[in-house]
Design a protein around this motif. Sequence first.
Motif, PDB file in Angstrom:
ATOM      1  N   THR A 237      21.367 -30.600 -46.530  1.00  9.38           N
ATOM      2  CA  THR A 237      22.425 -31.385 -45.890  1.00  9.38           C
ATOM      3  C   THR A 237      22.002 -31.781 -44.482  1.00  9.38           C
ATOM      4  O   THR A 237      21.231 -31.061 -43.830  1.00  9.38           O
ATOM      5  CB  THR A 237      23.750 -30.586 -45.859  1.00  9.38           C
ATOM      6  OG1 THR A 237      24.833 -31.455 -45.547  1.00  9.38           O
ATOM      7  CG2 THR A 237      23.717 -29.461 -44.859  1.00  9.38           C
ATOM      8  N   VAL A 238      22.498 -32.938 -44.044  1.00  7.01           N
ATOM      9  CA  VAL A 238      22.157 -33.487 -42.728  1.00  7.01           C
ATOM     10  C   VAL A 238      23.435 -33.973 -42.052  1.00  7.01           C
ATOM     11  O   VAL A 238      24.195 -34.751 -42.643  1.00  7.01           O
ATOM     12  CB  VAL A 238      21.164 -34.664 -42.836  1.00  7.01           C
ATOM     13  CG1 VAL A 238      20.930 -35.303 -41.466  1.00  7.01           C
ATOM     14  CG2 VAL A 238      19.842 -34.213 -43.444  1.00  7.01           C
ATOM     15  N   ALA A 239      23.653 -33.536 -40.836  1.00  7.59           N
ATOM     16  CA  ALA A 239      24.765 -34.033 -40.034  1.00  7.59           C
ATOM     17  C   ALA A 239      24.292 -35.181 -39.158  1.00  7.59           C
ATOM     18  O   ALA A 239      23.176 -35.154 -38.629  1.00  7.59           O
ATOM     19  CB  ALA A 239      25.336 -32.924 -39.145  1.00  7.59           C
ATOM     20  N   VAL A 240      25.150 -36.193 -39.026  1.00  9.66           N
ATOM     21  CA  VAL A 240      24.909 -37.295 -38.094  1.00  9.66           C
ATOM     22  C   VAL A 240      26.019 -37.261 -37.057  1.00  9.66           C
ATOM     23  O   VAL A 240      27.203 -37.186 -37.409  1.00  9.66           O
ATOM     24  CB  VAL A 240      24.881 -38.655 -38.814  1.00  9.66           C
ATOM     25  CG1 VAL A 240      24.770 -39.797 -37.803  1.00  9.66           C
ATOM     26  CG2 VAL A 240      23.737 -38.712 -39.822  1.00  9.66           C
ATOM     27  N   LEU A 241      25.645 -37.288 -35.802  1.00  6.63           N
ATOM     28  CA  LEU A 241      26.597 -37.296 -34.695  1.00  6.63           C
ATOM     29  C   LEU A 241      26.335 -38.540 -33.868  1.00  6.63           C
ATOM     30  O   LEU A 241      25.244 -38.705 -33.314  1.00  6.63           O
ATOM     31  CB  LEU A 241      26.439 -36.043 -33.839  1.00  6.63           C
ATOM     32  CG  LEU A 241      27.346 -35.925 -32.619  1.00  6.63           C
ATOM     33  CD1 LEU A 241      28.824 -35.905 -33.015  1.00  6.63           C
ATOM     34  CD2 LEU A 241      26.999 -34.664 -31.815  1.00  6.63           C
ATOM     35  N   GLY A 242      27.351 -39.418 -33.824  1.00  9.82           N
ATOM     36  CA  GLY A 242      27.156 -40.680 -33.132  1.00  9.82           C
ATOM     37  C   GLY A 242      26.150 -41.529 -33.884  1.00  9.82           C
ATOM     38  O   GLY A 242      26.408 -41.982 -34.984  1.00  9.82           O
TER      39      GLY A 242
END
Length: 315
Positions: A192-197
Amino acid sequence: MGNPARGDTEVKVAVLMGGWSAEREVSLTSGRGIAAACRTLGHDVTEIDMDRNVAAALTAAAPDVVFNALHGTPGEDGSIQGLMDILGLKYTHSGVTTSAIAIDKELTKRILVPQGIRMPAGRMVASESLYAGDPLPRPYVLKPVNEGSSVGVAIVTDTSNYGNPIARDAAGPWAEFTELLAEPFIAGKELTVAVLGDEALAVTELQPTHGFYDYDSKYTDGLTVHVCPAELPAEITASCLKMALDAHRALGCRGASRSDFRWDPAQGEAGLYLLEVNTQPGMTPLSLVPEQARARGISYETLVQRLIDSAMEGT
């Protein structure tokens, strides 16, 4: 933001949580953590456990911004976003159109696959048809098209106890949903990968201690080992980060999103598949976005402040 432990300007924040979806308890945990962080940041906080009078509660709170900590419907599917648009409120995370598309796994494919993002082939099937025969060669996955947190997911294998064909009295999502999305099962690793902005933060490998990464494994301490950053070949890490950011942009996500993947090492890069994009990722102590933020040196409070700033700025 000057001091990362505190916002520059006090704002009135309504933290919207709870609701009536299958993910209510997780939402409450997320919301309480967010509310505590907002108070540490020096903000004026109103906690709202959403019920059918949510419009009146939001109007009474008169917030500068709503921190949407809801999970599942109607907090993640565009419904609450449309209501807040009508009320003229600023809110965290994605808007109506993005939310409505991303919660529907089939619609998500229609947007992302033409953009070159690899996703599993699959098709919608009537649950009733499963009692006559398999829609795909086993092993395959059945899942509701518009639920999150692995709610209602079943992996059908030659050795599963569902029967062959699936028996009418077998417990599974076919007993709860009239239609399901059938996809080939992809062996290998859960990533899993989080994207912030506009930045992909990290890749986490999720290693359940039993079974697969289901609802209980996501939210019960000790049932899943999180390896962050994941120990992967450099090209797989780079592909995960790029695909997550591309998906975030293609869907028009705001604030934070989280993309889930399966990777079959036997197939190399061709074995990496994006499964879904979550526009309302959890913010509990076990949640993946705060964990990846910490790995990048971003505290929970700073993460909350950045999401508030994004909502206030409409980015």
